[in-house]
Motif scaffolding. Structure first.
Motif, PDB file in Angstrom:
ATOM      1  N   LYS A   1       4.044   0.767  10.304  1.00  0.00           N
ATOM      2  CA  LYS A   1       3.388   1.962  10.849  1.00  0.00           C
ATOM      3  C   LYS A   1       4.315   3.122  11.155  1.00  0.00           C
ATOM      4  O   LYS A   1       3.914   4.264  11.124  1.00  0.00           O
TER       5      LYS A   1
ATOM      6  N   ASN B   1       4.065  11.701   3.902  1.00  0.00           N
ATOM      7  CA  ASN B   1       4.071  13.140   3.682  1.00  0.00           C
ATOM      8  C   ASN B   1       4.754  13.841   4.840  1.00  0.00           C
ATOM      9  O   ASN B   1       4.904  13.267   5.927  1.00  0.00           O
TER      10      ASN B   1
ATOM     11  N   GLU C   1       3.407  15.912   6.662  1.00  0.00           N
ATOM     12  CA  GLU C   1       2.423  15.963   7.760  1.00  0.00           C
ATOM     13  C   GLU C   1       2.444  14.702   8.617  1.00  0.00           C
ATOM     14  O   GLU C   1       1.803  14.657   9.656  1.00  0.00           O
ATOM     15  N   HIS C   2       3.147  13.679   8.174  1.00  0.00           N
ATOM     16  CA  HIS C   2       3.239  12.466   8.985  1.00  0.00           C
ATOM     17  C   HIS C   2       4.449  12.478   9.926  1.00  0.00           C
ATOM     18  O   HIS C   2       4.662  11.527  10.666  1.00  0.00           O
ATOM     19  N   ILE C   3       5.235  13.558   9.882  1.00  0.00           N
ATOM     20  CA  ILE C   3       6.403  13.627  10.783  1.00  0.00           C
ATOM     21  C   ILE C   3       5.912  13.812  12.213  1.00  0.00           C
ATOM     22  O   ILE C   3       5.171  14.745  12.509  1.00  0.00           O
ATOM     23  N   ALA C   4       6.333  12.912  13.092  1.00  0.00           N
ATOM     24  CA  ALA C   4       5.982  13.023  14.507  1.00  0.00           C
ATOM     25  C   ALA C   4       7.093  13.725  15.267  1.00  0.00           C
ATOM     26  O   ALA C   4       6.841  14.490  16.175  1.00  0.00           O
ATOM     27  N   LYS C   5       8.338  13.464  14.852  1.00  0.00           N
ATOM     28  CA  LYS C   5       9.461  13.917  15.660  1.00  0.00           C
ATOM     29  C   LYS C   5      10.688  14.130  14.784  1.00  0.00           C
ATOM     30  O   LYS C   5      10.952  13.306  13.910  1.00  0.00           O
TER      31      LYS C   5
ATOM     32  N   HIS D   1       2.461  22.149   9.495  1.00  0.00           N
ATOM     33  CA  HIS D   1       2.584  20.997  10.401  1.00  0.00           C
ATOM     34  C   HIS D   1       3.567  21.336  11.522  1.00  0.00           C
ATOM     35  O   HIS D   1       4.525  22.069  11.307  1.00  0.00           O
TER      36      HIS D   1
ATOM     37  N   THR E   1      11.189  10.685  12.816  1.00  0.00           N
ATOM     38  CA  THR E   1      10.266   9.582  13.047  1.00  0.00           C
ATOM     39  C   THR E   1       8.906  10.002  12.512  1.00  0.00           C
ATOM     40  O   THR E   1       8.442  11.101  12.807  1.00  0.00           O
TER      41      THR E   1
ATOM     42  N   ALA F   1       4.735   8.842  11.562  1.00  0.00           N
ATOM     43  CA  ALA F   1       3.617   7.909  11.736  1.00  0.00           C
ATOM     44  C   ALA F   1       2.965   7.721  10.368  1.00  0.00           C
ATOM     45  O   ALA F   1       2.430   8.672   9.798  1.00  0.00           O
ATOM     46  N   LEU F   2       3.036   6.517   9.852  1.00  0.00           N
ATOM     47  CA  LEU F   2       2.530   6.284   8.502  1.00  0.00           C
ATOM     48  C   LEU F   2       1.010   6.143   8.509  1.00  0.00           C
ATOM     49  O   LEU F   2       0.429   5.619   9.450  1.00  0.00           O
ATOM     50  N   PRO F   3       0.394   6.624   7.436  1.00  0.00           N
ATOM     51  CA  PRO F   3      -1.056   6.470   7.329  1.00  0.00           C
ATOM     52  C   PRO F   3      -1.390   5.058   6.845  1.00  0.00           C
ATOM     53  O   PRO F   3      -0.544   4.376   6.260  1.00  0.00           O
ATOM     54  N   TYR F   4      -2.597   4.642   7.124  1.00  0.00           N
ATOM     55  CA  TYR F   4      -3.050   3.402   6.491  1.00  0.00           C
ATOM     56  C   TYR F   4      -3.233   3.695   5.011  1.00  0.00           C
ATOM     57  O   TYR F   4      -3.696   4.773   4.640  1.00  0.00           O
TER      58      TYR F   4
END
Lengths: 602, 602
Positions: free
Chosen positions: B27, B68, B70-74, B100, B124, B126-129
């Motif tokens: 994840k 992607n 867009e999945h970058i959290a930090k 983003h 860091t 957050a990976l998509p399902y």
């Protein structure tokens, strides 16, 4: 594309190209490095003020994301000019954590993104699954107003609510009324001791003085005849007349006077109810004093103020908060005065709990419910607000809570308190503050020409005040232990505590055999009292909160939930007078809204 | 033991003792601090080039993990010698983010793991399902080849595919053919304006010149008689003969000539189709120029090139990419030339959309489907590739997309495009680039002995070119607004834009009453055009991509999906010639593979 990352913004961050915080997969909160600045970018010069602002910025984002301090998994603290011998960040961060212990790394850095930034903290939090509001069963009793707390605020509110024609019940968690007023007979029959609030006056404290008159309280004028004593840094003591400055060298005296007068002037410039001054609020009181040229003695004198008034060090609280606190009592000089119009002018021979006992006995049977701590408050969609104690569920149209801010965490609110209310109440701090009443066989200090007032740079007591009741043959010196010396004293055994205070009193009034004069020590540690919010007499705010959230935020209602208690007062915060006025103010809000709800239905 | 952590590797990272990235619990993607180096460890000297490489290294790992931007959290950005007054990282990172907004902390550090590293970024995500490919219904029409886009690339491909004996359909999202060629009649009847591509030549642009001849286009030779004008840093203007250098001081002239000649030599040394030069590609074009001793005027001159040719600043793109782009048009000098063999030799009186209109009309009815944007492309296991528009599903054995790289994100591909293709297409950038055609009542510049060509260090227009059609009494100066001055101009209102350009033209041709001569301004902002990929005339690549992925990567097919469009061209990238050649190249690939599929079955 599946969205896995949500950006959390505050009102002033939407223009940034990055997010101040993100939530990933609904579970992890990532907070960008937060510096110690205000919303509009003001950065105080000193490191310690920045630490407080930095933590408040962190707190705001945590609250905005619907999380708590207890959800912090990891903190990374970046510090410029890090000095291992002067770890000023540790105490504020420790206080921020409370009992929670997240992982933490400290990284000294040569600089940060903006040259004036001296500290930055980033954080990672594990978010809780959202909890659904509990469905409370049908209430067994219904009132127009449920009041939480039977201290002076709650009881005053009850009287005002009933006078406006509405029904109410007062739920008190303790087995007594009075809250932070608590009077106990001395076991040797020598009158009454107040382990809580002790002083009133008969002029600008009109509401409490009304109670004194109504319930026939006998007042004792505070002794200000004769000399005070200053105990200096080396423990040496020197007398000085009440109302004058201690006998410092001339340049020191001048500096102490200038700083005192400057604080008084800054107080008087503030709006009591809605103080606003971004720069003052961005600084600790200590940073403010140093920036104004306070020397060692002036700072030590101001430290006596914050310790004896709020139990905190000048580096713990915002300059604006402290000055506004003073302003609420008419200014620094008036709030600290033991003479006519001052905060400590009169004591009550029967003890100050007399007022609450009087107010309670004037209410019909059953209005005050003792030993009824409130666990849950649910504002339902139908405008009914339910209040759950261990034994019962009450329904009301309005709730007034008089619970001290830090104790709000003892109650589960549904919906959760709004972010601004949370940001304020969770930022509130109680310092260490204990009054120890030292009973002696005779008023030996009076006999030697002293009024009893002592100010000490060393402690354990920062301030000592005469609390005699000659008619009861009660001869007491009340020792105020606040802040760091108070904490050090609190770590001692009871015998050691007594010895430390007798040593100090012996030194102050040299030549007296204090052990021989000593009868007993009576003290109550409010810092262990969960219903008081773990402290007394009043909460403080660190830098950044007051200016950012606005002076009205703590007392503003949320839906049908109204807020009272002495810390919400505009006048005489931290005093009985403030408590009474806050209860009456909340009752007036409630009565007005209930009345308009009725007329709108007509 | 349950494996909770998976290491993500790239081709050059398997030898490290740690992972360049890991996925925890399927994840969270943790990316190690990425420096600004190439796969083989080359580190350019300058900070800005390193930033670009650093972001590309980050991008490669993100793509390798199936995630992607867009999945970058930090993000945590570590910078050596950080200077708050020169935050060169901000623009590239902002561009990297797009819309983003992840959390971000900037940490200035005294040094990094390797002395030459000046920046490092860790992330860091957050990976998509994982999403399953959609199951598309049975197609309503089937062809050998579906071509996406009816610009010159798609229409040329359609002709070539049909000529090879295969059926095809061309799906066009717009309601017209021509793509980035778009010709509009002036509303005062004075001929045709090209808001898109405008110039061809009759020698080395053989394919487009064939179309000009086939469809009877009338060509207008670009005016290079008389003087050009240079507008210098202070806005002052000075004439110089076409083909010579502006009238700089001798040392400056020498430096400008040396830099120009050096760029030309570097161009010529490159393989047009498969340029390879790790050092050149690791640097921004600006860093390259500075490393070669470019002075202020030489850098400003090169800035005119990148702005007018690609809409970008020299610090935005890789030196190798720019030089290879020039090489694709025969070299810097030839591509920039307005004379015989040059990129801007001939205009088309009927407008350049004439070619696409001709090609479309030569195809049988029904081959070109307008207003048919493609949403989804699914390569099924049975070698059938399905293409879904809003209205229909097409089945094909081959698909040729001519969609500009940045617009590929408008289409969902199943399976996802392979990592190398994603790394390239997602790294592509469009700068700001707008042509404003200023129509005047007379060719006053020609009358005063000017050819119309202007080069400006100040802007708003970096380059101005004559675009008259005397037979139509059309007197137009085309103003090229690119890069930062273009963006500044774009922020103005329409009235302000006109005024800014008239002011500039007035200054260039002093003594003319330009307001009096002015008729109208016609401009189209390709930056807002989603089907063009939000830009024109061609995409650029920041440092690191071209050398790392190889020159063939963008045009290489994936399964039965083939890639065309002017940016994939080996010759005359960014020009109509490149578009036509790319369409014919993709059609040849397709025809070859379809033919071998048949012969293998025999």
């Amino acid at each position: 594309m599946v969205e896995t990352v949500e950006t959390i913004d505050l009102s002033h961050t939407t223009g940034l190209y990055y997010g101040p915080a993100t939530i990933s997969n609904g579970k992890v909160l990532h907070i960008s490095g937060q510096p110690g600045n205000t919303n509009d970018g003001y950065v105080p010069d000193d490191y310690e003020s920045q630490i407080h602002l930095c933590l408040f910025n962190l707190r705001k984002l945590i609250i905005a994301a619907g999380a708590n301090i207890e959800h912090i998994a990891k903190l990374c603290v970046y510090i410029v000019n890090y000095d291992a011998t002067n770890r000023k960040h540790a105490k504020p961060i420790q206080r921020f954590f409370g009992r929670h212990r997240p992982a933490q790394t400290l990284v000294p850095v040569p600089k940060l993104a903006v040259p004036s930034w001296l500290i930055e903290i980033e954080a990672t939090l594990a978010l809780p699954y959202p909890s659904l509001p509990p469905t409370l069963p049908v209430a067994s009793e219904a009132y127009d107003v449920v009041i939480i707390g039977a201290g002076l605020a709650g009881l005053s509110a009850a009287h005002a609510v009933r006078k406006a024609g509405y029904s109410c019940v007062v739920l008190e968690s303790r087995d007594r009324v009075g809250g932070k007023t608590w009077s106990q007979p001395l076991d040797d029959g020598a009158g009454i001791i107040d382990v809580g609030a002790g002083w009133i006056n008969d002029t600008n404290q009109s509401r409490v003085y009304d109670l004194a008159k109504r319930y026939g309280a006998e007042t004792i004028v505070q002794n200000t005849e004769g000399n005070c004593v200053l105990q200096s840094f080396d423990g040496s003591c020197s007398p000085f007349p009440y109302g004058e400055l201690p006998d410092f060298d001339e340049p020191v005296k001048k500096n102490v006077a200038e700083i005192r007068d400057l604080c008084e002037a800054e107080c008087q410039a503030l709006d009591t109810w809605r103080p606003k001054n971004t720069e003052l609020d961005a600084q600790t009181f200590e940073a403010f004093l140093l920036s104004k040229g306070a020397g060692k003695e002036a700072l030590a004198t101001a430290t006596i103020w914050t310790r004896a008034m709020l139990g905190v060090e000048p580096s713990d609280l915002s300059a604006l908060y402290f000055l506004n606190y003073c302003k609420s009592g008419g200014g620094l000089l008036q709030m600290r005065s033991d003479r006519k119009d001052g905060g400590q002018y009169l004591r009550i021979r029967q003890g100050t709990q007399h007022f609450a006992l009087g107010l309670a006995s004037d209410l019909p049977q059953g209005v005050v419910r003792l030993s009824s701590p409130v666990h849950t408050v649910v504002q339902e969609a139908n405008s009914i607000i339910k209040v759950q104690t261990t034994e019962k569920i009450y329904a009301a149209r309005k709730v007034i809570t008089t619970v001290p801010g830090p104790a709000l965490k003892n109650i589960d609110f549904y919906p959760a308190l709004p972010p601004v209310k949370r940001a304020w109440s969770e930022s509130l701090i109680h310092g260490y503050y204990t009054k120890a009443m030292m009973e002696f066989k005779s008023p030996f200090w009076v006999e030697r020409g002293y009024c009893g007032l002592v100010q000490s740079f060393t402690g354990p007591a920062g301030v000592i005040r005469d609390s005699c009741s000659p008619l009861d043959k009660k001869y007491v010196l009340t020792c105020f232990m606040g802040g760091e010396p108070g904490r050090a004293w609190a770590r001692l055994s009871n015998e050691e505590r007594i010895k430390a205070l007798l040593d100090q009193i012996g030194k102050v009034y040299g030549g007296v055999n204090v052990e021989n004069e000593f009868r007993q020590m009576v003290a109550y540690e409010w810092v262990n009292d969960e219903w008081a919010g773990w402290g007394c007499p009043c909460t403080s705010l660190p830098p950044g909160v007051l200016d950012s959230l606005g002076g009205d935020s703590l007392r503003q209602s949320c839906g049908n939930l109204h807020f009272a208690g002495t810390e919400t007062a505009g006048e005489w915060k931290g005093y009985m007078e403030g408590a009474i006025r806050s209860g009456e103010r909340a009752a007036a809000e409630v009565a007005k809204e209930l009345a308009s709800a009725v007329s709108s239905r007509l």
